[in-house]
Design a protein around this motif. Structure first.
Motif, PDB file in Angstrom:
ATOM      1  N   TRP A  10      -8.651  13.294 -11.889  1.00  8.74           N
ATOM      2  CA  TRP A  10      -9.331  12.053 -11.551  1.00  8.74           C
ATOM      3  C   TRP A  10      -8.739  10.848 -12.269  1.00  8.74           C
ATOM      4  O   TRP A  10      -8.825   9.731 -11.760  1.00  8.74           O
TER       5      TRP A  10
ATOM      6  N   GLN B  65       0.837  -1.210   0.000  1.00 12.27           N
ATOM      7  CA  GLN B  65       0.000   0.000   0.000  1.00 12.27           C
ATOM      8  C   GLN B  65       0.867   1.254   0.000  1.00 12.27           C
ATOM      9  O   GLN B  65       1.963   1.289   0.555  1.00 12.27           O
ATOM     10  N   THR B  66       0.341   2.306  -0.639  1.00  9.67           N
ATOM     11  CA  THR B  66       1.076   3.573  -0.670  1.00  9.67           C
ATOM     12  C   THR B  66       0.165   4.722  -0.244  1.00  9.67           C
ATOM     13  O   THR B  66       0.110   5.070   0.927  1.00  9.67           O
ATOM     14  N   CYS B  67      -0.584   5.275  -1.189  1.00 11.28           N
ATOM     15  CA  CYS B  67      -1.435   6.437  -0.897  1.00 11.28           C
ATOM     16  C   CYS B  67      -2.819   6.163  -1.464  1.00 11.28           C
ATOM     17  O   CYS B  67      -2.969   5.365  -2.382  1.00 11.28           O
TER      18      CYS B  67
ATOM     19  N   ARG C 261      -5.280   0.459  -7.919  1.00 14.04           N
ATOM     20  CA  ARG C 261      -4.171  -0.233  -7.274  1.00 14.04           C
ATOM     21  C   ARG C 261      -4.516  -0.584  -5.826  1.00 14.04           C
ATOM     22  O   ARG C 261      -4.244  -1.680  -5.349  1.00 14.04           O
TER      23      ARG C 261
ATOM     24  N   SER D 297      -6.181   5.619 -11.202  1.00  8.30           N
ATOM     25  CA  SER D 297      -5.176   4.555 -11.310  1.00  8.30           C
ATOM     26  C   SER D 297      -4.657   4.190  -9.913  1.00  8.30           C
ATOM     27  O   SER D 297      -4.412   3.021  -9.620  1.00  8.30           O
ATOM     28  N   VAL D 298      -4.530   5.192  -9.045  1.00  8.46           N
ATOM     29  CA  VAL D 298      -4.097   4.915  -7.674  1.00  8.46           C
ATOM     30  C   VAL D 298      -5.174   4.110  -6.937  1.00  8.46           C
ATOM     31  O   VAL D 298      -4.882   3.159  -6.201  1.00  8.46           O
TER      32      VAL D 298
ATOM     33  N   PRO E 271      -4.887  13.425  -2.982  1.00  8.68           N
ATOM     34  CA  PRO E 271      -4.354  14.696  -3.497  1.00  8.68           C
ATOM     35  C   PRO E 271      -4.720  14.930  -4.963  1.00  8.68           C
ATOM     36  O   PRO E 271      -5.131  16.029  -5.331  1.00  8.68           O
ATOM     37  N   SER E 272      -4.607  13.903  -5.785  1.00  6.44           N
ATOM     38  CA  SER E 272      -4.962  14.067  -7.199  1.00  6.44           C
ATOM     39  C   SER E 272      -6.467  14.219  -7.366  1.00  6.44           C
ATOM     40  O   SER E 272      -6.943  15.046  -8.138  1.00  6.44           O
ATOM     41  N   PHE E 273      -7.222  13.430  -6.599  1.00  5.03           N
ATOM     42  CA  PHE E 273      -8.677  13.479  -6.688  1.00  5.03           C
ATOM     43  C   PHE E 273      -9.182  14.881  -6.354  1.00  5.03           C
ATOM     44  O   PHE E 273      -9.970  15.467  -7.091  1.00  5.03           O
TER      45      PHE E 273
ATOM     46  N   GLU F 200      -5.600  10.234 -12.831  1.00  5.52           N
ATOM     47  CA  GLU F 200      -4.463   9.803 -12.016  1.00  5.52           C
ATOM     48  C   GLU F 200      -4.963   9.177 -10.705  1.00  5.52           C
ATOM     49  O   GLU F 200      -4.473   8.129 -10.278  1.00  5.52           O
TER      50      GLU F 200
ATOM     51  N   GLY G  91      -4.707   8.334  -2.997  1.00  7.84           N
ATOM     52  CA  GLY G  91      -4.940   9.093  -4.228  1.00  7.84           C
ATOM     53  C   GLY G  91      -5.710  10.386  -4.031  1.00  7.84           C
ATOM     54  O   GLY G  91      -6.039  11.086  -4.992  1.00  7.84           O
TER      55      GLY G  91
END
Lengths: 473, 240, 256
Positions: free
Chosen positions: B52, B39-41, B61, B57-58, B45-47, B54, B43
């Motif tokens: 959206w 696991q990372t983030c 994942r 895709s997060v 911040p992009s949302f 980007e 998403g």
């Protein structure tokens, strides 16, 4: 859309945004002003809450109000013609206007045709939207705003600060000075005396006016009546004494039946001002009837599109047409409370204004209003008709990116997605960030600088959670 | 119960102690806690910035990462709201919609997981201090969590809970908003921070590490006394 | 209507039809039962397609149990109405018969030294107006209406269509209550009503008005909820902004 012609603030791209950033920065420094506005709203919270408590369940009532507006807006194709037919049966005349320019022309022509000398107006944000007063004044007509707050703003040469409380930012001393200067009255610190000055000044104007201009809060399809909500009685007088009554309304104000008003009128008042009902809620179905003693001989209703059909065509944000302009979302909005009404540079301030202004005036110039939000959602909770306000700010942001992504920002987010898809890279990047944070704080790159100007940043921990977890097991 | 930790990127890198505290509390209650290092983030911040594609895709994942999990628990109302409320919107109409709804149904914010899912309010903690609680907006309004953290705090031994007069006001963080509109963000911190400080409590308890970043950053800059602490750290603290 | 205006109408209506081709998702309701009752579903998030179905339940039917109380019995309604009028800062009187109402208004008029009072022909209003010591102006008689004369009056006396317990509102109309100006222009508005005119809710008042004026609505129907007011100066309440500063309600009839 043609509203652009009437807006002066966003003549150049990015100008509206720069103006916003500049005004917001100025405003937040004005601690006195911010606490003055906060204090003025303090009374509103108290009365609103005690009135809400009279509802056996406010949340269920909101459901009903939301349904009433939802079903009306989604049946506008059927209800709008029905309303027009029924309204015209009452003897009023309907005029459609595609945009602000057309609405101004219609109204100026009507005023000219009535040989009017004096015009009295009651509060109507839609007339602000189309800049009606400017158009009438350019033709040489004197227009007097009769709502006390609007009158004060008119004398100050300012637009409304808040679309329900137009002069909530003005102190009584300033109003006293203003009246002294324009009306030659004695100075006073009493809100009551100031109100009476305006009352006395306005009385003869109602009697003398040839044309009265009002807005409308609801258009009842079933009966062909327009409903006007107010507290002062100025709209009642405006629609009673002049020979000609002209009302201007957006097409989205249609509701299906008279019974819907039994829900919407009290909720508009409670959400808007904390009252059980505003003082006067009046239904007009046309000019004076022959067995009635008084009233205007003519009644005209101008139905305005002005990009409302563009919002209607967006199913995702169509519910922003449910808005009954109660102003509740402004009253709870931390952005509004901290930047003030003028910073927005729009006819409709606050959260709902940030949602609809990009539709009315163009997304590229006005998307910054949608970005200028922490997305706290207080607006959506306050909305009596359940408009998904703060999520629409997200939708506007997405639409703006779709329409024209900013190159650098786009690359940044692509890079972010790339890193987020690779845990090893993410971990390494995190390590690098933590390791260099002390240095970054010294060189202050953009964004970090904006943070550090007003807030400290703690030192980064030596190890990330994933490292600690690995060591633990 | 088998519980999967959802450690938001900010917690992973900046406040790992919060993740450990969550683990400690859950293990003390007898549950098995796992951390999937893929696991990372989430998403967000992009949302929130409108990117959206980007974010999507997060998000997809993250669906893969948490595939097969029984319960996913995270110590941030904001990041949990991203997974629970916004993933289904982001992925609506895509082949991933069902999986998004499935993940949404088993993702929980830490305090609500304890109270609503496990039915626990007393975790056997002791914290001999006066505290006030700061509601993070995403927890409060996207997830409708208001009582759970307070119930948990009231059950903590020797803890005194005092409400502030702006309990439902935003601290002004709002992700990138805090650096894109720093003047507004800071003005909001002043209002909320001022209200929290007026309670004269020793600690401000929060369920959102990024709200803590904002409030602590402002208090520290203003040389004001109160400090924030994550709810998990209070609940993990000094066993009675 | 001009050719240009009618073409604008066609254009706008065409835009509306075009815009509604794709239906909007329903609002996010709190009540799941309601969603079912209304025949709508929140299951699919924004952007979902399907045709718009009219509600299978009226919004008012949904709202009715949750709106403020209007009272089940005449006693309750009377009680709630009095309470609301008091909160609204309206003056409220009971009179067991019309004669008593006339005496009451007579003494108020004398006490305040009213010079001229306006009224309209109505069985509840006539006896009150004719008992006054001062000059009176009857609106609607003669038919030509003199707004300047009305502006000079100290008070206006009207009947009403109904009194709404739920909100403390008084419904007046241009057809039955002396037109549009009488209830708004003079600085004091006196309403003479019979206790049987009290209804529980706005719904009842609207429904009664619709039935009473079936097919021919008065050009104006107005809910008056307390004396005119404003909060425009520092959000401080001031009564008598442009309409009446005082609203005096006299209810005639024996206790319910």
């Amino acid at each position: 859309m043609s509203v652009h012609d009437a807006t002066t603030k966003a003549a150049l791209p990015a100008e509206a945004k720069n103006q916003f950033l500049h005004d917001a920065a100025e405003h937040v420094r004005d601690i006195d002003h911010r606490s003055f506005v906060r204090k003025a709203l303090g009374g509103y919270y108290v009365t609103r809450d005690s009135q809400k408590a009279k509802y056996r369940d406010w949340e269920h009532a909101r459901d009903a109000a939301a349904l009433a507006k939802w079903s009306a807006v989604n049946r506008l194709d059927e209800l709008l013609p029905l309303f027009v037919t029924n309204f015209e049966a009452g003897g009023g005349i309907v005029h459609f206007a595609r945009d602000a320019q057309e609405a101004r022309t219609i109204i100026v022509d009507l005023v000219r045709a009535s040989n009017a000398k004096a015009i009295i107006k009651s509060k109507c944000m839609t007339t602000e939207e189309i800049h009606l007063n400017d158009a009438l004044e350019k033709e040489g007509y004197v227009v007097v705003e009769s709502d006390l707050g609007e009158f004060i703003q008119q004398l100050r040469g300012e637009p409304p600060y808040h679309f329900v409380f137009p002069c909530m930012h003005v102190r009584r001393g300033e109003i006293s000075d203003l009246f002294q200067k324009h009306l030659g009255t004695e100075p006073t610190q009493s809100p009551e005396e100031l109100t009476m000055i305006a009352r006395r000044y306005m009385r003869q104007l109602y009697v003398d006016a040839d044309v009265g201009i009002t807005g409308a809060n609801f258009l009842v399809a079933e009966t062909g009546q327009i409903s006007i909500t107010e507290n002062e009685g100025n709209a009642r007088l405006t629609a009673a004494l002049p020979r000609v009554h002209i009302a201007l309304s957006g097409i989205e104000k249609v509701v299906a039946s008279l019974a819907d008003l039994a829900v919407l009128l009290p909720m508009l008042a409670t959400a808007g001002t904390g009252q059980p009902m505003t003082c006067y809620n009046t239904l007009y179905s046309g000019p004076q009837k022959n067995d009635e003693p008084d009233g205007p001989r003519e009644m005209h209703l101008v139905l305005l599109d002005n990009a409302r059909t563009a919002i209607l065509a967006d199913p995702e944000q169509r519910d922003s047409l449910h808005c009954i302009r109660c102003g509740a979302c402004l009253n709870v909005c931390p952005i509004f409370k901290n930047v003030g009404g003028f910073t927005y540079g729009t006819t409709y301030q606050g959260p709902i204004g940030s949602v609809i202004t990009p539709h009315l005036r163009g997304l590229s110039d006005w998307n910054h209003l949608s970005s200028a939000s922490s997305l706290c959602g207080a607006c959506t909770d306050a909305c009596p008709v359940r408009i998904d306000i703060h999520h629409h700010l997200l939708h506007n942001r997405r639409n703006a990116v779709r329409a024209s992504p900013k190159r650098l920002e786009h690359i940044g987010h692509q890079l972010f997605a790339f890193v987020a898809a690779r845990p090893w890279l993410f971990a390494a990047g995190g390590k690098l960030f933590r390791w260099s944070l002390g240095f970054l704080k010294k060189i202050r790159p953009p964004l970090l600088r904006q943070w550090l100007e007003t807030r400290d940043l703690p030192p980064a921990p030596p190890k990330s959670f994933r490292q600690l977890w690995k060591e633990r097991s | 119960m088998q519980i999967d930790l959802f450690i938001p990127c900010f917690v992973d890198q900046m406040t790992p102690g919060v993740g450990l505290a969550v683990t400690r509390v859950l293990e003390r209650l007898g549950h098995t806690v796992e951390f999937r290092p893929a696991q990372t983030c989430c998403g967000q911040p992009s949302f929130n910035s409108g990117y959206w594609d980007e974010a999507r895709s997060v998000a997809i994942r993250a669906l893969d990462v948490f595939e097969g999990a029984q319960a996913v628990v995270g110590p941030s109302g904001s990041c949990v709201a991203m997974m629970r409320v916004f993933y289904p919107q982001l992925l609506a109409g895509t082949p991933h919609e069902t999986r998004a709804l499935d993940l949404a149904s088993k993702t929980f914010e830490f305090s609500e997981f304890l109270v609503e899912k496990l039915g626990v309010t007393d975790v056997g903690a002791r914290f001999p201090h006066s505290v006030t609680y700061h509601d993070g907006c995403h927890g409060l309004r996207e997830l409708r969590i208001q009582q759970a953290p307070r119930q948990l705090l009231r059950a903590v031994k020797d803890l005194e809970l005092i409400e502030c007069d702006e309990a439902e006001s935003c601290c002004g963080f709002g992700g990138l908003f805090s650096v894109k509109f720093p003047m507004i963000s800071t003005a909001m911190a002043e209002v909320k921070g001022g209200s929290l400080a007026r309670t004269e409590c020793e600690y401000i308890v929060s369920s959102d590490p990024t709200c803590q970043l904002q409030l602590d950053g402002w208090f520290s800059k203003k040389k004001m006394k109160p400090r924030t602490i994550h709810l998990a750290e209070v609940l993990a603290g000094g066993d009675a | 209507m001009s050719v240009k205006a009618s073409s604008a109408k066609d254009v706008v209506l065409a835009r509306v039809r075009e815009a509604l081709q794709v239906p909007a998702p329903p609002p996010h309701l709190k009540s799941h039962d309601l969603q079912e009752a209304a025949g709508i579903s929140n299951a699919r998030p924004a952007g979902a397609v399907g045709t718009f179905k009219p509600l299978s339940i009226a919004p008012l039917d949904v709202a009715r149990p949750w709106l403020p109380e209007g009272g089940q019995t005449p006693e309750e309604r009377m009680h709630i109405l009095c309470d609301n009028l008091k909160r609204l800062k309206a003056e409220f009187h009971r009179a067991c018969h019309l004669q008593a109402a006339a005496e009451l208004i007579f003494s108020i008029a004398r006490q305040r030294d009213w010079q001229r009072v306006a009224y309209h022909r109505h069985e509840l209003v006539d006896p009150v107006a004719s008992a006054l010591h001062c000059a009176t102006v009857c609106i609607g008689e003669p038919a030509s209406f003199d707004k300047r004369a009305l502006e000079q009056c100290d008070a206006g006396i009207t009947a009403c269509e109904s009194l709404v317990a739920q909100t403390g509102s008084i419904l007046v109309s241009s057809a039955t209550c002396g037109g549009r100006s009488l209830s708004i222009l003079p600085p004091v508005h006196i309403v003479i009503a019979h206790i049987d005119q009290i209804v529980a809710t706005l719904e009842d008042a609207l429904h009664d008005a619709k039935v009473r004026h079936a097919g021919r609505m008065p050009s104006m129907l107005s809910f008056i909820t307390g004396p005119s007011r404003t909060g425009d100066i520092e959000r401080i309440l001031v009564l008598g902004a442009h309409g009446p500063k005082e609203l005096i309600v006299v209810l005639v009839g024996e206790s319910p």
